[in-house]
Structure formats: structure tokens, C-alpha cells
Design a protein around this motif. Sequence first.
Motif, PDB file in Angstrom:
ATOM      1  N   THR A 134       0.854  -1.180   0.000  1.00 18.54           N
ATOM      2  CA  THR A 134       0.000   0.000   0.000  1.00 18.54           C
ATOM      3  C   THR A 134       0.894   1.236   0.000  1.00 18.54           C
ATOM      4  OG1 THR A 134      -1.847   1.100   1.110  1.00 18.54           O
ATOM      5  CG2 THR A 134      -0.150   0.136   2.515  1.00 18.54           C
ATOM      6  N   HIS A 135       0.305   2.402  -0.193  1.00 16.05           N
ATOM      7  CA  HIS A 135       1.099   3.622  -0.321  1.00 16.05           C
ATOM      8  C   HIS A 135       0.490   4.755   0.501  1.00 16.05           C
ATOM      9  CE1 HIS A 135       1.924   1.274  -3.991  1.00 16.05           C
ATOM     10  NE2 HIS A 135       3.124   1.822  -3.927  1.00 16.05           N
ATOM     11  N   THR A 136       1.347   5.683   0.867  1.00 19.89           N
ATOM     12  CA  THR A 136       0.870   6.918   1.482  1.00 19.89           C
ATOM     13  C   THR A 136       0.412   7.868   0.370  1.00 19.89           C
ATOM     14  OG1 THR A 136       3.097   7.861   1.467  1.00 19.89           O
ATOM     15  CG2 THR A 136       2.402   6.666   3.456  1.00 19.89           C
ATOM     16  N   ASN A 137      -0.196   8.975   0.774  1.00 14.96           N
ATOM     17  CA  ASN A 137      -0.641   9.965  -0.205  1.00 14.96           C
ATOM     18  C   ASN A 137      -0.478  11.363   0.391  1.00 14.96           C
ATOM     19  OD1 ASN A 137      -2.840  10.302   1.570  1.00 14.96           O
ATOM     20  ND2 ASN A 137      -4.054   8.776   0.458  1.00 14.96           N
ATOM     21  N   ALA A 138      -0.906  12.358  -0.333  1.00 17.68           N
ATOM     22  CA  ALA A 138      -0.739  13.744   0.120  1.00 17.68           C
ATOM     23  C   ALA A 138      -1.436  13.990   1.450  1.00 17.68           C
ATOM     24  CB  ALA A 138      -1.275  14.706  -0.945  1.00 17.68           C
ATOM     25  N   ARG A 139      -2.597  13.370   1.652  1.00 12.58           N
ATOM     26  CA  ARG A 139      -3.318  13.544   2.916  1.00 12.58           C
ATOM     27  C   ARG A 139      -2.524  12.941   4.076  1.00 12.58           C
ATOM     28  NH1 ARG A 139      -9.337  11.062   4.304  1.00 12.58           N
ATOM     29  NH2 ARG A 139      -9.525  11.988   6.391  1.00 12.58           N
ATOM     30  N   THR A 140      -1.960  11.769   3.851  1.00  8.86           N
ATOM     31  CA  THR A 140      -1.118  11.141   4.881  1.00  8.86           C
ATOM     32  C   THR A 140       0.047  12.043   5.244  1.00  8.86           C
ATOM     33  OG1 THR A 140      -1.655   9.005   3.876  1.00  8.86           O
ATOM     34  CG2 THR A 140       0.126   9.038   5.487  1.00  8.86           C
ATOM     35  N   HIS A 141       0.716  12.575   4.230  1.00  7.32           N
ATOM     36  CA  HIS A 141       1.885  13.425   4.466  1.00  7.32           C
ATOM     37  C   HIS A 141       1.502  14.675   5.245  1.00  7.32           C
ATOM     38  CE1 HIS A 141       3.385  11.491   0.466  1.00  7.32           C
ATOM     39  NE2 HIS A 141       3.415  10.634   1.488  1.00  7.32           N
ATOM     40  N   ALA A 142       0.342  15.232   4.957  1.00  5.53           N
ATOM     41  CA  ALA A 142      -0.102  16.437   5.657  1.00  5.53           C
ATOM     42  C   ALA A 142      -0.334  16.159   7.139  1.00  5.53           C
ATOM     43  CB  ALA A 142      -1.378  16.977   5.009  1.00  5.53           C
ATOM     44  N   VAL A 143      -0.927  15.015   7.462  1.00  3.48           N
ATOM     45  CA  VAL A 143      -1.156  14.636   8.864  1.00  3.48           C
ATOM     46  C   VAL A 143       0.174  14.480   9.594  1.00  3.48           C
ATOM     47  CG1 VAL A 143      -2.035  12.818  10.368  1.00  3.48           C
ATOM     48  CG2 VAL A 143      -3.388  13.550   8.404  1.00  3.48           C
ATOM     49  N   ILE A 144       1.139  13.850   8.929  1.00  2.00           N
ATOM     50  CA  ILE A 144       2.448  13.637   9.557  1.00  2.00           C
ATOM     51  C   ILE A 144       3.148  14.969   9.807  1.00  2.00           C
ATOM     52  CG2 ILE A 144       4.751  12.682   9.179  1.00  2.00           C
ATOM     53  CD1 ILE A 144       3.373  10.349   7.713  1.00  2.00           C
ATOM     54  N   ARG A 145       3.152  15.846   8.810  1.00  2.00           N
ATOM     55  CA  ARG A 145       3.823  17.147   8.974  1.00  2.00           C
ATOM     56  C   ARG A 145       3.160  17.979  10.073  1.00  2.00           C
ATOM     57  NH1 ARG A 145       3.663  17.060   3.117  1.00  2.00           N
ATOM     58  NH2 ARG A 145       5.725  16.577   2.278  1.00  2.00           N
ATOM     59  N   ALA A 146       1.842  17.886  10.185  1.00  2.00           N
ATOM     60  CA  ALA A 146       1.129  18.677  11.191  1.00  2.00           C
ATOM     61  C   ALA A 146       1.391  18.189  12.608  1.00  2.00           C
ATOM     62  CB  ALA A 146      -0.374  18.631  10.905  1.00  2.00           C
ATOM     63  N   ASN A 147       1.963  16.985  12.748  1.00  2.00           N
ATOM     64  CA  ASN A 147       2.180  16.420  14.082  1.00  2.00           C
ATOM     65  C   ASN A 147       3.645  16.115  14.368  1.00  2.00           C
ATOM     66  OD1 ASN A 147      -0.633  15.697  15.430  1.00  2.00           O
ATOM     67  ND2 ASN A 147      -0.832  15.338  13.224  1.00  2.00           N
ATOM     68  N   LEU A 148       4.544  16.719  13.620  1.00  2.00           N
ATOM     69  CA  LEU A 148       5.972  16.482  13.851  1.00  2.00           C
ATOM     70  C   LEU A 148       6.402  16.884  15.253  1.00  2.00           C
ATOM     71  CD1 LEU A 148       7.643  17.498  10.462  1.00  2.00           C
ATOM     72  CD2 LEU A 148       7.395  15.195  11.431  1.00  2.00           C
ATOM     73  N   GLN A 149       5.726  17.888  15.815  1.00  2.00           N
ATOM     74  CA  GLN A 149       6.097  18.334  17.164  1.00  2.00           C
ATOM     75  C   GLN A 149       5.800  17.262  18.210  1.00  2.00           C
ATOM     76  OE1 GLN A 149       3.468  19.352  15.536  1.00  2.00           O
ATOM     77  NE2 GLN A 149       1.692  19.254  16.894  1.00  2.00           N
ATOM     78  N   ARG A 150       5.049  16.241  17.866  1.00  2.00           N
ATOM     79  CA  ARG A 150       4.743  15.144  18.786  1.00  2.00           C
ATOM     80  C   ARG A 150       5.594  13.908  18.508  1.00  2.00           C
ATOM     81  NH1 ARG A 150      -1.419  13.913  18.465  1.00  2.00           N
ATOM     82  NH2 ARG A 150      -0.833  12.661  20.285  1.00  2.00           N
ATOM     83  N   ALA A 151       6.347  13.926  17.423  1.00  2.00           N
ATOM     84  CA  ALA A 151       7.143  12.755  17.041  1.00  2.00           C
ATOM     85  C   ALA A 151       8.405  12.671  17.899  1.00  2.00           C
ATOM     86  CB  ALA A 151       7.511  12.829  15.564  1.00  2.00           C
ATOM     87  N   PRO A 152       8.642  11.567  18.590  1.00  2.00           N
ATOM     88  CA  PRO A 152       9.821  11.438  19.463  1.00  2.00           C
ATOM     89  C   PRO A 152      11.133  11.709  18.743  1.00  2.00           C
ATOM     90  CG  PRO A 152       8.315   9.602  19.818  1.00  2.00           C
ATOM     91  CD  PRO A 152       7.804  10.351  18.621  1.00  2.00           C
ATOM     92  N   LEU A 153      11.164  11.410  17.450  1.00  2.00           N
ATOM     93  CA  LEU A 153      12.399  11.616  16.697  1.00  2.00           C
ATOM     94  C   LEU A 153      12.757  13.096  16.599  1.00  2.00           C
ATOM     95  CD1 LEU A 153      14.443   9.832  15.158  1.00  2.00           C
ATOM     96  CD2 LEU A 153      13.161  10.337  13.072  1.00  2.00           C
ATOM     97  N   TYR A 154      11.736  13.968  16.720  1.00  2.00           N
ATOM     98  CA  TYR A 154      11.975  15.401  16.566  1.00  2.00           C
ATOM     99  C   TYR A 154      11.806  16.178  17.865  1.00  2.00           C
ATOM    100  CZ  TYR A 154      12.057  14.405  11.613  1.00  2.00           C
ATOM    101  OH  TYR A 154      12.392  13.891  10.378  1.00  2.00           O
ATOM    102  N   THR A 155      11.321  15.530  18.917  1.00  2.00           N
ATOM    103  CA  THR A 155      11.202  16.202  20.211  1.00  2.00           C
ATOM    104  C   THR A 155      12.450  16.054  21.061  1.00  2.00           C
ATOM    105  OG1 THR A 155      10.230  14.236  21.263  1.00  2.00           O
ATOM    106  CG2 THR A 155       8.706  15.809  20.225  1.00  2.00           C
ATOM    107  N   GLY A 156      13.372  15.199  20.646  1.00  2.00           N
ATOM    108  CA  GLY A 156      14.580  14.956  21.430  1.00  2.00           C
ATOM    109  C   GLY A 156      14.472  13.755  22.346  1.00  2.00           C
ATOM    110  N   SER A 157      13.316  13.078  22.363  1.00  2.00           N
ATOM    111  CA  SER A 157      13.158  11.900  23.220  1.00  2.00           C
ATOM    112  C   SER A 157      14.064  10.755  22.774  1.00  2.00           C
ATOM    113  CB  SER A 157      11.700  11.418  23.199  1.00  2.00           C
ATOM    114  OG  SER A 157      10.835  12.418  23.692  1.00  2.00           O
ATOM    115  N   ILE A 158      14.328  10.688  21.471  1.00  2.00           N
ATOM    116  CA  ILE A 158      15.194   9.649  20.908  1.00  2.00           C
ATOM    117  C   ILE A 158      16.546  10.259  20.602  1.00  2.00           C
ATOM    118  CG2 ILE A 158      15.552   8.093  18.965  1.00  2.00           C
ATOM    119  CD1 ILE A 158      12.552   7.761  18.783  1.00  2.00           C
ATOM    120  N   ARG A 159      17.576   9.698  21.202  1.00  2.00           N
ATOM    121  CA  ARG A 159      18.937  10.207  21.000  1.00  2.00           C
ATOM    122  C   ARG A 159      19.846   9.183  20.316  1.00  2.00           C
ATOM    123  NH1 ARG A 159      17.354  11.937  26.122  1.00  2.00           N
ATOM    124  NH2 ARG A 159      17.239  14.214  26.348  1.00  2.00           N
ATOM    125  N   GLY A 160      19.330   7.997  20.096  1.00  2.00           N
ATOM    126  CA  GLY A 160      20.155   6.952  19.508  1.00  2.00           C
ATOM    127  C   GLY A 160      20.356   7.141  18.012  1.00  2.00           C
TER     128      GLY A 160
END
Length: 290
Positions: free
Chosen positions: A244-270
Motif C-alpha cells: 500500500t502507499h501513502t498519499n498527500a493527505r497522509t503526508h499532511a497529517v504527519i507534517r502537522a504532528n511532527l512536534q509530537r514525534a519522538p524523533l523530533y522532540t529529542g526523546s530519541i537520541r540513539g
Amino acid sequence: MAYVAGHYDVIVLGTGHAGCEAALASSRLGCRTLALTINLDNIGLMPCNPAIGGPGKGHLVREIAALGGEMGKVADRASLQVRLLNTGKGPAVRALRVLCDKGRYQRVMRRALEEQPGLEVKQGMVVELHRQDGRMAGVITANGMQYSAPAVVLATGVYLEGRVITGDYGYASGPHGQLPARGLSRCLQELGLKLTRFKTGTPPRVHRRSLDLTVMAPQYGDEVPRHFSFGPERARPQYPCWLTHTNARTHAVIRANLQRAPLYTGSIRGTGPRYCPSIEDKVVRFADRL
């Protein structure tokens, strides 16, 4: 005070892919071997990726099989789909990949360890490497058991002070809800070893009946299944994967919630894997290709 519970030639810590092969190889060479694992039910556990082989790794599995190892044999017996990857490219980069029934893989690998002469498998969390006169003398577990051996193989995987992060929530854990290995990291640091944290992203599991396969593309295995092992080949059923594939709507949801993603909040340092970025990392890094 530790209680001396046994004497061995080699002790292997961990029973993941590396630990199983090390313990089997040691015992097959005639060494009295002990394999220690945090949980006997998780010998050969595949908590994330159900695949054996693939680019780079497929060559390694084949080499293990050529040296008499077990991984290729077990993968063949537990396979759900066999596929040779990169067939549109040159022979040097073609790689065999076997998708496995993870439960069957565990059962078959555990049986191989339990039936191997000269190998004992025990449950215990090692918290200290025991040394005498500057030389390795064995290990000590959390419940005070001391197992002596002049050689110890560390195959602890990602369990050392392991941590799981799910969204905003993080907690100490090993893979698949298992206990993290506590205490051994401090001992290794006292020996002068530098420890580094690695990170892997595990997608959520979904039930097949919750999916609409009619909107997905099937990906079938090879018509003539290949094998990793060098033993007699047996016919096995082949099951399709579904793409299956992502689409523009999927990408928009992800970008709108990057501030909650551990990879970008600093929770993940590995340090993350080179070829397997998480979905939010793909959206950020490869925006020009979406």
C-alpha cells in the motif's frame, strides 16, 4: 555473596540471532557451553522484522549456513514467502529474503538449542562480569548465581538499558514488552568500554481482517522457491505480501504532528538505521520525491 552454580568453558549472554549461533557453534566445537537469556520463552525472538536475509544480510545468512550454522535451516522451515530481491540489477546485489512465521521460527530455534549436546540454556539476567587477576572468570546474575567460565560472549542485542518510546510515552523495556537488561552496562563501562545507543522504529501491528486487500497490490514470492540452507529442499506454501502507499493527505497529517514525534522532540537520541527510516523521517527527508 554469589553462589557458584556451575562451571563452563564458554558462556553466551543472549539468545537472539547472534547468541543462538554462538552457543551452537561453541558446543559443536566440544566446549561445555551455557547460554543465558532473560526469558526462555523468547529464544530466537523476532520482535520487529519477520525477514531473514535481504540486501547484505542475505549473503551473511548464506555464509552462516556454509559454516554449519542454524539460521538458514530454521528460516527455511519457518518460511511464509521466499523472494530473490534486486533481480533487475546485477548479480552482485541480488539477495535472497525469507519472510518467516515468527512463532515457528522461535519454536524451531529453541528446539535446536535444547537438543544440542554440550549446551545448557538457563534463564537469568546477568548484572556483572566476574574477573579474577585481571582475567575473565564468569558472570553473576541478578539473583546471585555465579557461573564460571574463562570466556564470555556478549550477544545482548538491544536489551542493555533498553527503552521503548511510543508517542509521548517512554519507559524502560526490552523488545516486545520484555525486561531490559539492567546493571551490565555499568559493568562494561567500568571495564573501559564506550556504549552507544541505537534506535529502531517499529511500526504498529494490524490484524489482516482489518485491512481492505482489494485496494492493495499483491507481491508474490518466487515461483521456484530458493533456500538458505544446503540440506534437502522441501516444498513449502507461499503467501503474498500486500503493498500500500501513502498519499498527500497522509503526508499532511504527519507534517502537522511532527512536534509530537519522538524523533523530533529529542526523546530519541540513539543512532537510527541507515536504510530503514521511520515514516515521519521519510516525509521530512524525501519531501522532494513525494
